[in-house]
Scaffold this active site. Sequence first.
Site, mmCIF file in Angstrom:
data_model
loop_
_atom_site.group_PDB
_atom_site.id
_atom_site.type_symbol
_atom_site.label_atom_id
_atom_site.label_comp_id
_atom_site.label_asym_id
_atom_site.label_seq_id
_atom_site.Cartn_x
_atom_site.Cartn_y
_atom_site.Cartn_z
ATOM 1 N N GLU A 168 0.829 -1.204 0.000
ATOM 2 C CA GLU A 168 0.000 0.000 0.000
ATOM 3 C C GLU A 168 0.864 1.255 0.000
ATOM 4 O OE1 GLU A 168 0.728 1.588 2.918
ATOM 5 O OE2 GLU A 168 1.733 -0.228 3.610
ATOM 6 N N GLY A 310 6.150 -0.061 4.600
ATOM 7 C CA GLY A 310 4.947 -0.352 3.827
ATOM 8 C C GLY A 310 5.325 -0.785 2.425
ATOM 9 N N GLU A 311 4.465 -0.476 1.478
ATOM 10 C CA GLU A 311 4.652 -0.787 0.056
ATOM 11 C C GLU A 311 4.529 -2.278 -0.254
ATOM 12 O OE1 GLU A 311 8.376 0.750 -1.400
ATOM 13 O OE2 GLU A 311 8.018 2.767 -0.612
ATOM 14 N N GLY A 312 4.506 -3.125 0.765
ATOM 15 C CA GLY A 312 4.570 -4.565 0.551
ATOM 16 C C GLY A 312 5.986 -5.094 0.631
#
Length: 342
Positions: A168, A310-312
């Site tokens: 995300e 975040g970001e995966g």
Amino acid sequence: MFEVTVVSSEFDAKIQQKIDTKTKPLGALGALETLAMTIARVLGPDKPQITKPTLLVFAGDHGIAASGVSIAPSEVTTQMVMNFLKGGAAINLFCAQGGITMEVIDCGIAQEIHDQPKLINHRLGAGTGAIHREPAMTLGAVKQGFAMARERVALHHGRGCNLIAFGEMGIGNTSSAAAIMAALMGREAAECVGRGTGIDAATLARKQLLVEQALFLHREQLGDPYGVLACLGGFEIVQMTGAILAAAELKMLVLIDGFIATAAALAAVTIAPHARDYMIFAHESGERGHKLMLEHLNAQPLLSLGLRLGEGTGAALAVPLVQAAATFYNEMASLEEMGISI
């Protein structure tokens, strides 16, 4: 809306025996053995293969960001989405290294990006409402977000993907995730709100106060997970929740990233408890509250690296571990085959 079935325990004994009789002492591969059990239960006990691992990055803006809950302004959401599209972010590098298909989805960033064919348009609006003053979105938007996510997951499933992860991007989304956690777990805001991108003590206190205000304002609508998502969610968190449910419905392995993704997983399990059977938790982040959510979901994360990007990113780093667990389960010799007595 989603029909998520329980993972059968019919072959558990067979799977465990296969793991236990590999050329190693019992339990010597630690968490990889538990991971192999999950893989074999979901994908089948006979040579389960991890195929076309995929990571979807959902992006959306949050109205609460205008109240100063982050070190970064909301414009950074759009800037980072452009960074993803240009291949310059950590998640791009980790996905490329791991052979993971990566896709970026605009769920509702404030500044719409045009003329970027690689950006998937799932826009539900130009950022959510400020949750401490109004609902984040309507129930209709939640349902629409679920439908969009379901369609996208089905597309990748049809292409042969059976391991899917979600990342995300959204300035302010740790506030939304903390509020969702508090509402669904019955926790105080102070237990759930953390420093996110690295805010100072004064900003942390303001963030906690705003989450408390949001929980009080919407208290009559927080009795079910759909109401929680509509009042407190983010467009990207809603679509991630729908994607988790869709993947579980399709009997895919679902790799859960950090704090935001675990809040989406919590919402998914509240909606469909059996979705938990399909989940693998990549890591425990440095964000306050993540450990509590993991404990609530009876999850043992694979990694603990202090990540809070975040970001995966944590999920991408965990993909090789999932592949390693499948490889040893499928290919490691047995004690009997090698004539070894332990």
